[in-house]
Write a protein that holds these residues in place. Sequence first.
Motif, mmCIF file in Angstrom:
data_model
loop_
_atom_site.group_PDB
_atom_site.id
_atom_site.type_symbol
_atom_site.label_atom_id
_atom_site.label_comp_id
_atom_site.label_asym_id
_atom_site.label_seq_id
_atom_site.Cartn_x
_atom_site.Cartn_y
_atom_site.Cartn_z
ATOM 1 N N LYS A 1 6.700 -26.235 -46.711
ATOM 2 C CA LYS A 1 5.480 -27.039 -46.862
ATOM 3 C C LYS A 1 4.913 -26.927 -48.280
ATOM 4 C CE LYS A 1 5.101 -27.808 -42.270
ATOM 5 N NZ LYS A 1 5.274 -29.123 -41.625
ATOM 6 N N GLY A 2 5.704 -26.314 -49.194
ATOM 7 C CA GLY A 2 5.285 -26.250 -50.594
ATOM 8 C C GLY A 2 4.364 -25.094 -50.939
ATOM 9 N N LYS A 3 4.268 -24.116 -50.068
ATOM 10 C CA LYS A 3 3.396 -22.966 -50.347
ATOM 11 C C LYS A 3 4.211 -21.825 -50.958
ATOM 12 C CE LYS A 3 0.141 -25.096 -47.867
ATOM 13 N NZ LYS A 3 -1.049 -25.714 -48.486
ATOM 14 N N ASN A 4 3.532 -20.986 -51.757
ATOM 15 C CA ASN A 4 4.148 -19.750 -52.257
ATOM 16 C C ASN A 4 3.976 -18.633 -51.242
ATOM 17 O OD1 ASN A 4 4.563 -20.874 -54.952
ATOM 18 N ND2 ASN A 4 2.337 -20.687 -55.163
ATOM 19 N N VAL A 5 4.964 -17.756 -51.196
ATOM 20 C CA VAL A 5 4.803 -16.528 -50.410
ATOM 21 C C VAL A 5 5.025 -15.325 -51.332
ATOM 22 C CG1 VAL A 5 5.483 -17.566 -48.211
ATOM 23 C CG2 VAL A 5 7.200 -16.432 -49.619
ATOM 24 N N VAL A 6 4.194 -14.310 -51.129
ATOM 25 C CA VAL A 6 4.243 -13.100 -51.949
ATOM 26 C C VAL A 6 4.092 -11.911 -51.003
ATOM 27 C CG1 VAL A 6 3.040 -11.773 -53.743
ATOM 28 C CG2 VAL A 6 3.188 -14.263 -53.932
ATOM 29 N N PHE A 7 4.799 -10.822 -51.319
ATOM 30 C CA PHE A 7 4.720 -9.627 -50.473
ATOM 31 C C PHE A 7 4.048 -8.506 -51.260
ATOM 32 C CE2 PHE A 7 8.081 -12.404 -49.253
ATOM 33 C CZ PHE A 7 7.821 -12.574 -47.893
ATOM 34 N N VAL A 8 2.895 -8.096 -50.766
ATOM 35 C CA VAL A 8 2.098 -7.084 -51.461
ATOM 36 C C VAL A 8 2.085 -5.836 -50.588
ATOM 37 C CG1 VAL A 8 -0.127 -6.580 -52.532
ATOM 38 C CG2 VAL A 8 0.644 -8.950 -52.328
ATOM 39 N N THR A 9 2.861 -4.824 -50.973
ATOM 40 C CA THR A 9 2.978 -3.657 -50.111
ATOM 41 C C THR A 9 2.519 -2.374 -50.804
ATOM 42 O OG1 THR A 9 4.506 -2.224 -48.908
ATOM 43 C CG2 THR A 9 5.446 -3.463 -50.738
ATOM 44 N N ASN A 10 1.805 -1.546 -50.076
ATOM 45 C CA ASN A 10 1.368 -0.253 -50.588
ATOM 46 C C ASN A 10 2.458 0.795 -50.530
ATOM 47 O OD1 ASN A 10 -1.170 -0.693 -51.500
ATOM 48 N ND2 ASN A 10 -2.241 0.195 -49.742
ATOM 49 N N ASN A 11 3.515 0.526 -49.777
ATOM 50 C CA ASN A 11 4.572 1.515 -49.639
ATOM 51 C C ASN A 11 5.281 1.665 -50.979
ATOM 52 O OD1 ASN A 11 6.894 2.997 -49.030
ATOM 53 N ND2 ASN A 11 6.819 2.305 -46.912
ATOM 54 N N PHE B 1 5.445 -7.411 -54.731
ATOM 55 C CA PHE B 1 4.503 -6.622 -55.532
ATOM 56 C C PHE B 1 4.228 -5.328 -54.772
ATOM 57 C CE2 PHE B 1 3.238 -9.296 -59.096
ATOM 58 C CZ PHE B 1 3.887 -10.473 -58.751
ATOM 59 N N SER B 2 4.982 -4.277 -55.116
ATOM 60 C CA SER B 2 4.826 -2.992 -54.443
ATOM 61 C C SER B 2 3.934 -2.087 -55.281
ATOM 62 C CB SER B 2 6.194 -2.338 -54.272
ATOM 63 O OG SER B 2 6.747 -2.062 -55.544
ATOM 64 N N SER B 3 3.399 -1.050 -54.648
ATOM 65 C CA SER B 3 2.519 -0.154 -55.397
ATOM 66 C C SER B 3 3.309 0.700 -56.389
ATOM 67 C CB SER B 3 1.708 0.726 -54.446
ATOM 68 O OG SER B 3 2.549 1.564 -53.701
ATOM 69 N N SER B 4 4.629 0.851 -56.176
ATOM 70 C CA SER B 4 5.458 1.544 -57.172
ATOM 71 C C SER B 4 5.513 0.707 -58.454
ATOM 72 C CB SER B 4 6.874 1.784 -56.627
ATOM 73 O OG SER B 4 7.407 0.598 -56.074
ATOM 74 N N PHE B 5 5.676 -0.606 -58.299
ATOM 75 C CA PHE B 5 5.634 -1.537 -59.441
ATOM 76 C C PHE B 5 4.251 -1.519 -60.097
ATOM 77 C CE2 PHE B 5 4.960 -6.151 -60.703
ATOM 78 C CZ PHE B 5 5.735 -6.108 -61.846
ATOM 79 N N ALA B 6 3.214 -1.505 -59.265
ATOM 80 C CA ALA B 6 1.842 -1.508 -59.788
ATOM 81 C C ALA B 6 1.582 -0.274 -60.651
ATOM 82 C CB ALA B 6 0.841 -1.572 -58.644
ATOM 83 N N ALA B 7 2.113 0.879 -60.233
ATOM 84 C CA ALA B 7 1.896 2.110 -61.007
ATOM 85 C C ALA B 7 2.513 1.962 -62.401
ATOM 86 C CB ALA B 7 2.495 3.304 -60.276
ATOM 87 N N ALA B 8 3.740 1.426 -62.446
ATOM 88 C CA ALA B 8 4.402 1.225 -63.742
ATOM 89 C C ALA B 8 3.637 0.203 -64.589
ATOM 90 C CB ALA B 8 5.846 0.778 -63.524
ATOM 91 N N PRO C 1 -6.725 -1.089 -51.467
ATOM 92 C CA PRO C 1 -7.513 -2.305 -51.688
ATOM 93 C C PRO C 1 -7.929 -2.541 -53.134
ATOM 94 C CG PRO C 1 -8.951 -0.563 -50.891
ATOM 95 C CD PRO C 1 -7.562 0.014 -50.965
ATOM 96 N N SER C 2 -7.439 -1.713 -54.099
ATOM 97 C CA SER C 2 -7.714 -2.011 -55.502
ATOM 98 C C SER C 2 -7.120 -3.377 -55.845
ATOM 99 C CB SER C 2 -7.094 -0.921 -56.380
ATOM 100 O OG SER C 2 -6.678 -1.423 -57.626
ATOM 101 N N THR C 3 -7.781 -4.119 -56.706
ATOM 102 C CA THR C 3 -7.286 -5.468 -57.019
ATOM 103 C C THR C 3 -6.475 -5.500 -58.317
ATOM 104 O OG1 THR C 3 -9.359 -5.984 -58.132
ATOM 105 C CG2 THR C 3 -9.164 -6.640 -55.819
ATOM 106 N N PHE D 1 -8.756 -5.625 -49.494
ATOM 107 C CA PHE D 1 -8.111 -6.090 -50.732
ATOM 108 C C PHE D 1 -8.320 -7.594 -50.901
ATOM 109 C CE2 PHE D 1 -4.109 -8.081 -52.302
ATOM 110 C CZ PHE D 1 -4.147 -7.666 -53.622
ATOM 111 N N GLY D 2 -8.029 -8.341 -49.837
ATOM 112 C CA GLY D 2 -8.208 -9.795 -49.882
ATOM 113 C C GLY D 2 -9.655 -10.158 -50.187
ATOM 114 N N GLN D 3 -10.564 -9.501 -49.502
ATOM 115 C CA GLN D 3 -11.988 -9.781 -49.719
ATOM 116 C C GLN D 3 -12.414 -9.392 -51.134
ATOM 117 O OE1 GLN D 3 -13.889 -7.683 -46.505
ATOM 118 N NE2 GLN D 3 -13.630 -9.370 -45.062
ATOM 119 N N ASN D 4 -11.987 -8.207 -51.587
ATOM 120 C CA ASN D 4 -12.355 -7.743 -52.940
ATOM 121 C C ASN D 4 -11.911 -8.741 -54.006
ATOM 122 O OD1 ASN D 4 -13.448 -5.394 -51.957
ATOM 123 N ND2 ASN D 4 -11.717 -4.078 -52.522
ATOM 124 N N ALA D 5 -10.767 -9.391 -53.737
ATOM 125 C CA ALA D 5 -10.208 -10.311 -54.728
ATOM 126 C C ALA D 5 -10.730 -11.741 -54.566
ATOM 127 C CB ALA D 5 -8.688 -10.306 -54.616
#
Lengths: 311, 311
Positions: A59-69, A95-102, A232-234, A264-268
């Motif tokens: 349907k033309g939407k993007n999907v993204v996976f945001v994981t804290n693991n 988008f994993s939190s391991s990637f976020a740390a780097a 929930p950090s943005t 997280f969703g609300q904060n952002a």
Amino acid sequence: MKSSSEDTPPMAPQLLSSRNFKSLFDSVDTFLFDCDGVIWKGEKLIDGVAQTLDLIRSKGKNVVFVTNNSVKSRRQYAEKFRSLGVPSVTQDEIFSSSFAAAMYLKVNNFHKDKKVYVIGGEGILEELQIAGFTGLGGPEDGEKRAQWKSNSLFEHDKSVGAVVVGLDPNINYYKLQYGTLCVRENPGCLFIATNRDAVGHMTDLQEWPGAGCMVAAMCGSTEREPIVVGKPSTFMMDFLLQKFGTETSRMCMVGDRLDTDILFGQNAGCKTLLVLTGVTSESNLLKEGNEIEPDYYTSTVSDMMKLMESP
Amino acid sequence: MKSSSEDTPPMAPQLLSSRNFKSLFDSVDTFLFDCDGVIWKGEKLIDGVAQTLDLIRSKGKNVVFVTNNSVKSRRQYAEKFRSLGVPSVTQDEIFSSSFAAAMYLKVNNFHKDKKVYVIGGEGILEELQIAGFTGLGGPEDGEKRAQWKSNSLFEHDKSVGAVVVGLDPNINYYKLQYGTLCVRENPGCLFIATNRDAVGHMTDLQEWPGAGCMVAAMCGSTEREPIVVGKPSTFMMDFLLQKFGTETSRMCMVGDRLDTDILFGQNAGCKTLLVLTGVTSESNLLKEGNEIEPDYYTSTVSDMMKLMESP
């Protein structure tokens, strides 16, 4: 007078229905999904997920996976999606939190000559390496022991400028001692937490201690509070916005946890949808005193497919 | 008008001197000593301690050792005193946080049919046994591993009614998982901390993570706060008062830490004396922003001997 704000989310969480789903779906460009408890549970894919993701994309939407693991790197996550029967997911959608740390170290110009001590899994070390940093610790220190003996001095690397703490199944005193000495004694050493989830589903059947356990241990010995890069950090939101050239109001966060995903969703500034396949039950959601309320909730991700296909 | 309160401690900490020491010594029946950083450092007796204790006793004063270190039982502590050359100290003079944990269960009528899971050392298990309780965990679980596998269920004993957490050099994920499941899933399960010291001198040369590290880890995964039985909690004070038939105003707490020893003394209404042989330096004591101030401070315990012997 008719309400002028059909797009404004209502105050109380609404059960997803064929009527309100159309309005939600049309107002969103990008769906952000948490993984554990939403896409899979332990090593088991949740029913209907693969088909639902395909339909959303069609349907033309993007999907993204945001994981804290943080145990896995993005590469390892893409491999997990493939092995569970969802080969369409690419590294760039994860988008994993391991990637976020780097990425936190990268955007803050962490000096390449400094090192990063890791309490956590291989995934953090892999993302640090891809970002050009030198990590140490992690699984390699899993069997090390510290000796409490008179006149013994525990040597630690004075060039460690950051300690990254995530979920660590091989947590031990040696690692906590190493990380604590770096944070307490290396001038300016950063203390970064991938996330602070108290518990998670490491197996299908039970909740086990999450990264919040290891992070709290380090808080207890360092008397410092960490910089948190996962939900929930943005922190990760800037990357997502840049990537998709959209606004957060046209994103919807789909998750199973109130205190990480929905917050997280609300904060952002995103729309939020809770699914009941993970840690939050309907009674927990609706019980008095709960202060984190999603815009919408539904039993499982594949409800979206049924609502899209309903006339 | 001359001040009527020569016995009232001044607001700012006073360096111990021949003049104020006499007034302090005469107003005290019982001296409470912390051990680590006061009596010894790691496995090394601090100079002059044995002679100072003998001299204090010879003047008709009681001596008591109040230690947050839970790794040893009182029996093991008496053995340590003997091995370091202070054979005069008996078990009855020792109040350790391992003993306090067992006493907390006893005075709160913890049911003998229930069990106690221990994250910590042998000393806690020994004190539990002496008090008539069944402990499990501790060093025995030091090499156990929890497997994160689909469909694996981690079994824990449903009859565990309390988890006691202290300093644990063999902390691991298995123990944290076991303790977390008991606290989260066994109805009414108590969460008891021996103490929350961030760091301690496990060796002579460095500060290493203390029980506060393991306790915080359990707080992170259980989302609960513990009952603390060691310093600065005054739980042990009732035993001391009963034993010596005195008032807390006629006790003096001698310690090296502001946030445990001195705060404990103040919380209980004792006089307080800081020694500088442990974690607190004179500059930390006197720096702006420090809110915990002892009545008196001096470099080392044996200063008391010199002041007693001075004319």
